[in-house]
Design a protein around this motif. Structure first.
Motif, PDB file in Angstrom:
ATOM      1  N   HIS A 261     -18.897 -49.781  -4.870  1.00 39.68           N
ATOM      2  CA  HIS A 261     -18.018 -48.998  -4.024  1.00 39.68           C
ATOM      3  C   HIS A 261     -18.213 -49.525  -2.463  1.00 39.68           C
ATOM      4  O   HIS A 261     -17.206 -49.714  -1.980  1.00 39.68           O
ATOM      5  CB  HIS A 261     -18.315 -47.535  -3.953  1.00 39.68           C
ATOM      6  CG  HIS A 261     -17.690 -46.618  -3.020  1.00 39.68           C
ATOM      7  ND1 HIS A 261     -16.584 -45.987  -3.159  1.00 39.68           N
ATOM      8  CD2 HIS A 261     -18.253 -45.984  -1.951  1.00 39.68           C
ATOM      9  CE1 HIS A 261     -16.184 -45.417  -2.147  1.00 39.68           C
ATOM     10  NE2 HIS A 261     -17.306 -45.389  -1.468  1.00 39.68           N
ATOM     11  N   PRO A 262     -19.444 -49.768  -1.990  1.00 45.06           N
ATOM     12  CA  PRO A 262     -19.353 -50.206  -0.778  1.00 45.06           C
ATOM     13  C   PRO A 262     -18.636 -51.716  -0.419  1.00 45.06           C
ATOM     14  O   PRO A 262     -17.908 -51.839   0.631  1.00 45.06           O
ATOM     15  CB  PRO A 262     -21.070 -50.425  -0.538  1.00 45.06           C
ATOM     16  CG  PRO A 262     -21.439 -49.673  -1.625  1.00 45.06           C
ATOM     17  CD  PRO A 262     -20.616 -49.540  -2.677  1.00 45.06           C
ATOM     18  N   LEU A 263     -18.592 -52.544  -1.204  1.00 43.92           N
ATOM     19  CA  LEU A 263     -17.832 -53.571  -1.400  1.00 43.92           C
ATOM     20  C   LEU A 263     -16.394 -53.370  -1.207  1.00 43.92           C
ATOM     21  O   LEU A 263     -15.587 -53.946  -0.447  1.00 43.92           O
ATOM     22  CB  LEU A 263     -18.344 -54.713  -2.284  1.00 43.92           C
ATOM     23  CG  LEU A 263     -17.641 -56.081  -2.245  1.00 43.92           C
ATOM     24  CD1 LEU A 263     -17.643 -56.812  -0.845  1.00 43.92           C
ATOM     25  CD2 LEU A 263     -18.344 -57.051  -3.392  1.00 43.92           C
ATOM     26  N   ILE A 296     -11.340 -56.119  -4.950  1.00 37.89           N
ATOM     27  CA  ILE A 296     -12.338 -56.875  -4.335  1.00 37.89           C
ATOM     28  C   ILE A 296     -12.179 -58.230  -4.113  1.00 37.89           C
ATOM     29  O   ILE A 296     -12.390 -59.065  -3.040  1.00 37.89           O
ATOM     30  CB  ILE A 296     -13.717 -56.601  -5.165  1.00 37.89           C
ATOM     31  CG1 ILE A 296     -14.320 -55.371  -4.744  1.00 37.89           C
ATOM     32  CG2 ILE A 296     -14.888 -57.650  -4.437  1.00 37.89           C
ATOM     33  CD1 ILE A 296     -15.554 -54.896  -5.461  1.00 37.89           C
ATOM     34  N   HIS A 297     -11.759 -58.941  -5.155  1.00 37.86           N
ATOM     35  CA  HIS A 297     -11.345 -60.334  -5.287  1.00 37.86           C
ATOM     36  C   HIS A 297     -10.270 -60.709  -4.455  1.00 37.86           C
ATOM     37  O   HIS A 297      -9.867 -61.770  -3.430  1.00 37.86           O
ATOM     38  CB  HIS A 297     -11.192 -61.187  -6.631  1.00 37.86           C
ATOM     39  CG  HIS A 297     -12.595 -61.238  -7.314  1.00 37.86           C
ATOM     40  ND1 HIS A 297     -13.234 -62.138  -7.102  1.00 37.86           N
ATOM     41  CD2 HIS A 297     -12.887 -60.505  -8.309  1.00 37.86           C
ATOM     42  CE1 HIS A 297     -14.396 -61.929  -7.943  1.00 37.86           C
ATOM     43  NE2 HIS A 297     -14.157 -60.740  -8.860  1.00 37.86           N
ATOM     44  N   ASP A 298      -9.266 -59.912  -4.571  1.00 39.09           N
ATOM     45  CA  ASP A 298      -7.881 -59.948  -3.540  1.00 39.09           C
ATOM     46  C   ASP A 298      -8.347 -59.712  -2.264  1.00 39.09           C
ATOM     47  O   ASP A 298      -7.817 -60.611  -1.210  1.00 39.09           O
ATOM     48  CB  ASP A 298      -6.865 -58.905  -4.032  1.00 39.09           C
ATOM     49  CG  ASP A 298      -6.360 -59.403  -5.235  1.00 39.09           C
ATOM     50  OD1 ASP A 298      -6.490 -60.352  -5.875  1.00 39.09           O
ATOM     51  OD2 ASP A 298      -5.539 -58.318  -5.884  1.00 39.09           O
ATOM     52  N   SER A 366     -21.941 -65.320  -4.227  1.00 40.25           N
ATOM     53  CA  SER A 366     -22.056 -64.192  -5.014  1.00 40.25           C
ATOM     54  C   SER A 366     -20.929 -63.853  -5.960  1.00 40.25           C
ATOM     55  O   SER A 366     -21.083 -63.217  -7.164  1.00 40.25           O
ATOM     56  CB  SER A 366     -22.362 -62.859  -3.989  1.00 40.25           C
ATOM     57  OG  SER A 366     -23.727 -63.285  -3.360  1.00 40.25           O
ATOM     58  N   PRO A 367     -19.718 -63.881  -5.419  1.00 36.11           N
ATOM     59  CA  PRO A 367     -18.731 -63.188  -6.426  1.00 36.11           C
ATOM     60  C   PRO A 367     -18.325 -64.034  -7.676  1.00 36.11           C
ATOM     61  O   PRO A 367     -17.518 -63.720  -8.496  1.00 36.11           O
ATOM     62  CB  PRO A 367     -17.337 -63.318  -5.413  1.00 36.11           C
ATOM     63  CG  PRO A 367     -17.908 -63.150  -4.214  1.00 36.11           C
ATOM     64  CD  PRO A 367     -19.169 -63.931  -4.074  1.00 36.11           C
ATOM     65  N   MET A 376     -24.135 -57.843  -3.709  1.00 34.72           N
ATOM     66  CA  MET A 376     -23.303 -58.272  -2.469  1.00 34.72           C
ATOM     67  C   MET A 376     -23.057 -56.906  -1.896  1.00 34.72           C
ATOM     68  O   MET A 376     -22.927 -56.545  -0.979  1.00 34.72           O
ATOM     69  CB  MET A 376     -22.222 -59.129  -2.570  1.00 34.72           C
ATOM     70  CG  MET A 376     -21.469 -59.535  -1.532  1.00 34.72           C
ATOM     71  SD  MET A 376     -20.138 -60.815  -1.650  1.00 34.72           S
ATOM     72  CE  MET A 376     -19.323 -60.781  -0.320  1.00 34.72           C
ATOM     73  N   SER A 377     -22.523 -56.158  -2.878  1.00 34.02           N
ATOM     74  CA  SER A 377     -22.158 -54.779  -2.662  1.00 34.02           C
ATOM     75  C   SER A 377     -23.463 -53.843  -1.994  1.00 34.02           C
ATOM     76  O   SER A 377     -23.281 -53.028  -0.905  1.00 34.02           O
ATOM     77  CB  SER A 377     -21.406 -54.092  -3.794  1.00 34.02           C
ATOM     78  OG  SER A 377     -21.059 -52.935  -3.580  1.00 34.02           O
ATOM     79  N   LEU A 378     -24.364 -54.147  -2.866  1.00 33.29           N
ATOM     80  CA  LEU A 378     -25.744 -53.466  -2.075  1.00 33.29           C
ATOM     81  C   LEU A 378     -26.254 -53.829  -0.810  1.00 33.29           C
ATOM     82  O   LEU A 378     -26.594 -53.069  -0.044  1.00 33.29           O
ATOM     83  CB  LEU A 378     -26.767 -53.728  -3.302  1.00 33.29           C
ATOM     84  CG  LEU A 378     -26.419 -52.769  -4.586  1.00 33.29           C
ATOM     85  CD1 LEU A 378     -27.665 -53.273  -5.804  1.00 33.29           C
ATOM     86  CD2 LEU A 378     -26.629 -51.342  -4.452  1.00 33.29           C
ATOM     87  N   ALA A 379     -25.979 -55.194  -0.703  1.00 33.92           N
ATOM     88  CA  ALA A 379     -26.138 -55.766   0.628  1.00 33.92           C
ATOM     89  C   ALA A 379     -25.462 -55.152   1.686  1.00 33.92           C
ATOM     90  O   ALA A 379     -25.787 -54.844   2.769  1.00 33.92           O
ATOM     91  CB  ALA A 379     -26.409 -57.163   0.684  1.00 33.92           C
TER      92      ALA A 379
END
Length: 400
Positions: A261-263, A296-298, A366-367, A376-379
């Motif tokens: 969710h954050p990412l 996210i990738h887009d 990371s992706p 990455m999202s947690l960061a």
């Protein structure tokens, strides 16, 4: 089998029938899946066992066929088939793919033996003479009748052999596994121990009959109670690991969806025009997770021209000096570079700053893996380094 209404058999039979129906769509989608076929066959046979051993069904079968005790070989055949299906399923379930040839041979042998026993049971019934309908105590009533006696003993012998085989196989396999699979195998083992008690009760009642004593209560009351609980435990034991695996997979996807969710929110400004594949709150988690990862990738691709390698290198040094593991340091560095790029992308989109003269086409590390994307999202959500780099990017953009 003392329930004259049959509810004690029909209710668990209905539950098993529902479980069979729930598995059928998967079988229709993948009809060549041998394990799935075995599961569906097992559930169908368990349903038939409960449905056909109820007293009303026994009466109906005898009445429809016009043959006293015609239900007896039917029930014995179904129980024998159920035992054989159990062995086939656990053989297919427990063996590794590289042993598939040996597994098929063993399954074929088990199937042939099961069919032979069923054929013998029905042949012996035809050769014998059982003119008096006995719904509850057929075993002891005809324990001395030629051919009918052999039919009963053959059925109990086959049942006992299957019970011992399944108890050994399930206990041996349970020692090397964990979680839902181990719990399921434990239920199967307990169920087959109860099956052994069923056989002991039947044989004891028959032996007492031969000795001139009436211990038919063992076969009429005790044995059916063991059989009823046993069948439910065995069927549940086979279904439980499949359900547990499905629930575990759903939970992992749901957890991954939540952790991303954050990412996803960080990149939401760059993906707000993406195609929404969801259909409300009832959308399967598989679809929602795929949608989120795709967005996210887009988003990363959209802000890629604004990624600055020097920022990532600086964040990586900070995290490495702080003693982070290489994976954690890389995730924080990627998140810091991405957060700064999103700020630059938004400023360029608003016209407050020009687009970069030359795209960097920087590749984040990371992706490239599901675990890296989550890190990455947690960061982005909790790293002080990421907050610092985002704040610096905002301050830099406001002074321009």
């Amino acid at each position: 089998m003392n329930d004259s209404s049959g509810l004690g058999f029909y209710i668990p039979g209905a539950v098993l029938f529902l479980a069979t129906l729930l598995k059928l769509p998967a079988l229709v989608r993948d009809p060549r899946n041998e394990l799935l076929r075995s599961v569906c066959l097992l559930l169908a046979l368990a349903t038939a066992v409960f449905g056909c051993t109820a007293i009303p069904t026994l009466v109906a079968v005898n009445k429809i066929t016009g043959i006293p005790n015609a239900a007896a070989p039917l029930v014995f055949s179904l129980l024998t088939a159920f035992s054989g299906a159990n062995i086939v399923l656990i053989l297919r379930w427990s063996n590794a793919p590289e042993d598939s040839g040996r597994t098929r041979r063993r399954c074929r042998l088990c199937t042939v033996v099961t069919v032979a026993v069923i054929a013998a049971i029905n042949t012996l019934f035809v050769l014998g003479d059982a003119p008096v309908e006995r719904l509850r105590d057929l075993d002891t009533y005809y324990a001395s009748t030629p051919y009918i006696r052999e039919m009963i003993l053959l059925y109990i012998a086959a049942h006992t052999t299957a019970a011992v085989t399944m108890t050994v196989l399930s206990r041996r396999w349970a020692r090397g596994v964990h979680g839902g699979l181990r719990a399921g195998l434990s239920l199967i083992a307990i169920g087959y121990v109860l099956n052994l008690f069923y056989d002991i009760a039947k044989l004891t009642a028959i032996g007492a009959h031969w000795a001139g004593r009436d211990w038919s209560v063992l076969g009429v009351r005790l044995a059916p109670a063991f059989a009823s609980v046993s069948a439910l435990l065995i069927a549940t034991g086979f279904v439980l690991p499949l359900i547990a695996q499905n629930v575990t997979n759903k939970w992992r996807m749901l957890r991954r969806y939540r952790l991303l969710h954050p990412l996803h929110q960080e990149l939401r400004v760059a993906t707000k025009h993406s195609i929404d594949l969801s259909a409300g709150p009832w959308t399967p988690i598989e679809v929602r997770l795929t949608q989120r990862e795709s967005d996210i990738h887009d988003g990363i691709l959209a802000v890629n021209p604004y990624l600055r390698p020097e920022l990532r290198d600086r964040a990586l040094r900070v995290e490495s000096e702080a003693g982070r593991s290489p994976e954690e340091a890389a995730a924080v560095a990627d998140a810091a570079a991405l957060a700064s790029a999103v700020v630059a992308w938004e400023r360029a989109r608003s016209g407050a700053a020009p687009a970069p003269a030359r795209a960097t086409h920087m590749v984040l590390v990371s992706p490239n893996s599901p675990q890296g994307l989550v890190r990455m999202s947690l960061a982005l959500a909790g790293s002080a380094t990421v907050r610092s780099f985002r704040r610096s990017a905002l301050e830099e953009s406001s002074t321009r």
